[in-house]
Design a protein around this motif. Structure first.
Motif, PDB file in Angstrom:
ATOM      1  N   ALA A 136      22.616  42.653  28.071  1.00  0.00           N
ATOM      2  CA  ALA A 136      23.842  42.440  27.293  1.00  0.00           C
ATOM      3  C   ALA A 136      25.057  42.428  28.215  1.00  0.00           C
ATOM      4  O   ALA A 136      25.988  41.630  28.020  1.00  0.00           O
ATOM      5  N   TRP A 137      25.066  43.294  29.234  1.00  0.00           N
ATOM      6  CA  TRP A 137      26.156  43.259  30.216  1.00  0.00           C
ATOM      7  C   TRP A 137      26.178  41.906  30.923  1.00  0.00           C
ATOM      8  O   TRP A 137      27.248  41.315  31.122  1.00  0.00           O
ATOM      9  N   ALA A 138      24.991  41.438  31.317  1.00  0.00           N
ATOM     10  CA  ALA A 138      24.912  40.151  32.009  1.00  0.00           C
ATOM     11  C   ALA A 138      25.381  39.014  31.108  1.00  0.00           C
ATOM     12  O   ALA A 138      26.058  38.077  31.578  1.00  0.00           O
ATOM     13  N   LEU A 139      25.033  39.094  29.822  1.00  0.00           N
ATOM     14  CA  LEU A 139      25.484  38.062  28.883  1.00  0.00           C
ATOM     15  C   LEU A 139      27.003  38.088  28.738  1.00  0.00           C
ATOM     16  O   LEU A 139      27.653  37.035  28.650  1.00  0.00           O
ATOM     17  N   TYR A 140      27.588  39.279  28.716  1.00  0.00           N
ATOM     18  CA  TYR A 140      29.056  39.394  28.639  1.00  0.00           C
ATOM     19  C   TYR A 140      29.697  38.744  29.865  1.00  0.00           C
ATOM     20  O   TYR A 140      30.701  38.025  29.755  1.00  0.00           O
ATOM     21  N   VAL A 206      31.247  52.765  19.652  1.00  0.00           N
ATOM     22  CA  VAL A 206      30.354  51.672  20.042  1.00  0.00           C
ATOM     23  C   VAL A 206      31.194  50.444  20.364  1.00  0.00           C
ATOM     24  O   VAL A 206      32.114  50.080  19.617  1.00  0.00           O
ATOM     25  N   SER A 207      30.890  49.791  21.478  1.00  0.00           N
ATOM     26  CA  SER A 207      31.590  48.567  21.872  1.00  0.00           C
ATOM     27  C   SER A 207      31.080  47.405  21.024  1.00  0.00           C
ATOM     28  O   SER A 207      29.905  47.034  21.114  1.00  0.00           O
ATOM     29  N   TRP A 208      31.961  46.822  20.228  1.00  0.00           N
ATOM     30  CA  TRP A 208      31.516  45.738  19.356  1.00  0.00           C
ATOM     31  C   TRP A 208      31.178  44.491  20.162  1.00  0.00           C
ATOM     32  O   TRP A 208      30.319  43.687  19.762  1.00  0.00           O
ATOM     33  N   GLN A 209      31.815  44.298  21.316  1.00  0.00           N
ATOM     34  CA  GLN A 209      31.503  43.134  22.144  1.00  0.00           C
ATOM     35  C   GLN A 209      30.075  43.208  22.666  1.00  0.00           C
ATOM     36  O   GLN A 209      29.312  42.231  22.583  1.00  0.00           O
ATOM     37  N   LEU A 210      29.695  44.381  23.189  1.00  0.00           N
ATOM     38  CA  LEU A 210      28.332  44.531  23.696  1.00  0.00           C
ATOM     39  C   LEU A 210      27.311  44.517  22.561  1.00  0.00           C
ATOM     40  O   LEU A 210      26.181  44.052  22.747  1.00  0.00           O
ATOM     41  N   ILE A 214      24.069  42.096  22.528  1.00  0.00           N
ATOM     42  CA  ILE A 214      22.673  42.531  22.444  1.00  0.00           C
ATOM     43  C   ILE A 214      22.006  41.994  21.188  1.00  0.00           C
ATOM     44  O   ILE A 214      20.788  41.774  21.161  1.00  0.00           O
ATOM     45  N   MET A 215      22.778  41.755  20.129  1.00  0.00           N
ATOM     46  CA  MET A 215      22.208  41.118  18.942  1.00  0.00           C
ATOM     47  C   MET A 215      21.725  39.712  19.274  1.00  0.00           C
ATOM     48  O   MET A 215      20.652  39.283  18.813  1.00  0.00           O
ATOM     49  N   LEU A 216      22.487  38.990  20.078  1.00  0.00           N
ATOM     50  CA  LEU A 216      22.068  37.659  20.499  1.00  0.00           C
ATOM     51  C   LEU A 216      20.827  37.733  21.387  1.00  0.00           C
ATOM     52  O   LEU A 216      19.908  36.916  21.256  1.00  0.00           O
ATOM     53  N   ILE A 217      20.789  38.735  22.267  1.00  0.00           N
ATOM     54  CA  ILE A 217      19.618  38.925  23.132  1.00  0.00           C
ATOM     55  C   ILE A 217      18.373  39.176  22.289  1.00  0.00           C
ATOM     56  O   ILE A 217      17.312  38.558  22.499  1.00  0.00           O
TER      57      ILE A 217
END
Length: 585
Positions: A136-140, A206-210, A214-217
């Protein structure tokens, strides 16, 4: 599991030469049966089965399919198999070659120079709880890279502090002990937002961006594995091969950077004194163990979809060589860039490479990419590579759990695989919420160091002892010969019986005697966090002694008889399934 006679009302089944037959109600291999009985019914992966003799022939029943890996299981209908041999090989390579090959291996180089199945499922859940967060970090980062100027190249953003120092700006700047780079502040203050957490005792919100990342992942993961290896085997043609293309591009680019030779020399120059340190050998063994991934159950799950006589020996050698070569090449990709960073900072490579774990990717390497020509292009392909590397291993880890449950409860979940996979993915998503908080990076490091590593080593040790000591190396080699046509030599037997178990025991004892003192950024983990880490790690394999106690309680006889029966292999054992019994190891 006790062997009981069959009470089938079906006729005997015949089999041809070199096929599997069932004699006296037990599945056999290559036992000819007179052809004047009836024609044989086949079970997938090269097995056929028949009921025990002595029964009438007044009824006809179809025989369900069965799988035999280390344990034979029965299923309704034909068990699916890999579409192509390369589907299996790419899946195994994709599982072995993961994010650890890119950041763990180079960092290690810098630094040094029954009940078991349930334990593996719990460990897989812990891994899924933090491993996908790194993706998720990598996707961000990937989403943030679609811009003319990468956001971690300047100190003029809303998240930057007064300590932000951009020594790539071309101006005369002074790098002090309190200086932080734009890449570090982007990672810590914008992506992680770790400054909003006080530590493990107060993780923050909770970070909504992450969470969206992670939902997309998990969405991609679900639609890649929901149909089984028929779909995931096709997906890995992209996810397992794409990283090698990117690694080649980054290697060529890194080799042309100024100062790259400094990183290569640092990478290849040996420090012979380090060989006398125990920690070096522990790190080396742990690296190759976690990279190849034995003991996780994934390799068994993938192999169970192969044909019975698949050449697993050749597959193991190919996977090991590809994995080790990938790690070696990844070292050049990383250290050429570290040499470039050292040249720009006018520092030693050892100072630049002090970032450990994911920070090596998201701070050091990201900063180097941001200051290359065509930085946007290289940032996009680099973080896309990280995501594909992570997806391979996630496919494999979850498939290991899914296969285990489907094989254990085929009558419940075989025809409901899509719903079961959805339940697993949703469970892993909620399990990841703690790592998506502002202090989630603290949780990730705790889980990585304590919850999975020692537990997997312990489970692998128990597996080795159970198979090679109790089941017996002679019987195991006989099984291998039946599959491959040849018996393993003395080298492999000695490794399996003595060297591997003793080395695993040595690593476990080394960890217990000197547990790592955790530190992340400027945060020192409190003492109680170590106890918490041990508790999380113990929770995964506590089911092993629990199951042992359960078997001792329900087994009849004296205590000594129960112990002896518990460690005696159940050879020629039958697994009941309807009117047939299958021979199990």
């Amino acid at each position: 599991m006790e062997t009981t006679p069959l009470n089938s009302q079906k006729e005997l089944s015949a089999c041809k030469d070199k096929e599997d037959c069932q004699e006296n109600g037990v599945l056999q291999k290559g036992v000819p049966v007179p052809e004047d009985k009836v024609e044989s019914d086949h079970i997938s992966n090269g097995y056929s089965a028949v009921p025990s003799p002595g029964a009438g022939d007044d009824s006809q029943h179809s025989i369900p399919a069965a799988t035999t890996a280390l344990v034979a299981e029965a299923h309704q209908g034909e068990r699916e198999t890999w579409g192509k041999k390369m589907d299996f090989l790419l899946s195994v390579i994709g599982y072995a070659v993961d994010l650890g090959n890119v950041w763990r291996f180079p960092y290690i180089c810098y630094q040094n120079g029954g009940g078991i199945g349930y334990a593996i499922c719990i460990i897989a859940f812990y891994i899924a709880s933090y491993y996908n967060t790194i993706m998720a970090w990598a996707l961000y980062y990937l989403i943030s890279s679609f811009t003319d100027q990468l956001p971690w190249t300047s100190c003029t953003n809303s998240w930057n502090t007064g300590n932000c120092t951009n020594y790539f700006s071309g101006n005369n700047v002074t790098w002090t002990l309190h200086s932080t780079s734009p890449a570090e502040e982007f990672y810590t203050r914008h992506v992680l937002q770790i400054h909003r957490s006080k530590g493990l005792q107060d993780l923050g919100g909770v970070s909504w961006q992450l969470t969206l990342c992670i939902m997309l992942i998990f969405t991609v993961i679900y639609f890649s594995i929901w149909k089984g290896v028929k779909t995931s085997g096709k997906v890995v043609w992209v996810t397992a091969t794409f990283p090698y293309i990117i690694l080649s591009v980054l290697l060529v680019r890194g080799a042309t950077l100024p100062g790259a030779w400094r990183g290569v020399l640092f990478y290849l120059k040996p420090n012979w004194q380090k060989l006398l340190e125990t920690g070096v050998w522990v790190d080396a063994a742990a690296q190759i163990f976690f990279s190849l991934g034995p003991g996780f159950g994934v390799l068994l799950a993938f192999a169970s979809y192969n044909k019975f006589n698949n050449n697993c020996y050749q597959d193991a050698l190919v996977t090991s060589v590809v994995n080790c070569m990938t790690s070696f090449v990844s070292g050049f990709v990383i250290f050429t860039v570290l040499g470039y960073m050292a040249e720009m900072r006018n520092e030693d490579v050892s100072e630049v490479a002090k970032d450990a774990g994911p920070s090596l990717l998201f701070i050091t390497y990201a900063e180097a990419i941001a200051n290359m020509p065509a930085s946007t292009f290289f940032a996009i392909i680099f973080f896309l590579m990280l995501i594909t590397l992570g997806l391979d291993s996630t496919f494999a880890g979850l498939e290991g759990v899914i296969t285990a449950v489907l094989d254990e409860f085929p009558h419940i979940w075989t025809k409901r695989r899509e719903w079961f996979v959805l339940g697993v993915v949703i469970t892993c998503f909620f399990g990841s919420l703690a790592t998506l908080t502002f202090g989630g990076a603290y949780v990730v490091k705790l889980l990585e160091e304590y919850a999975t590593g020692p537990a997997v080593l312990t489970v692998a040790l128990i597996e080795a002892v159970a198979v090679y000591w109790f089941y017996g190396i002679t019987q195991f080699c006989s099984d291998v010969k039946e599959m491959l046509g040849f018996s393993p030599g003395w080298f492999w037997r000695i490794c399996w019986v003595a060297i591997s178990p003793l080395f695993l025991l040595f690593i476990i004892c080394s960890f217990l005697m000197s547990p790592p003192q955790l530190r992340l950024f400027q945060y020192n983990y409190p003492q109680w966090s170590i106890i918490l880490g041990y508790c999380i790690g113990t929770s995964s394999f506590i089911c092993i002694p629990t199951y042992i106690a359960y078997r001792l309680i329900i087994t009849p006889g004296t205590f000594k008889e129960r112990i002896i029966k518990g460690i005696t292999p159940e050879t020629a054992t039958e697994i009941p399934y309807g009117d047939i019994h299958l021979n199990a190891i």
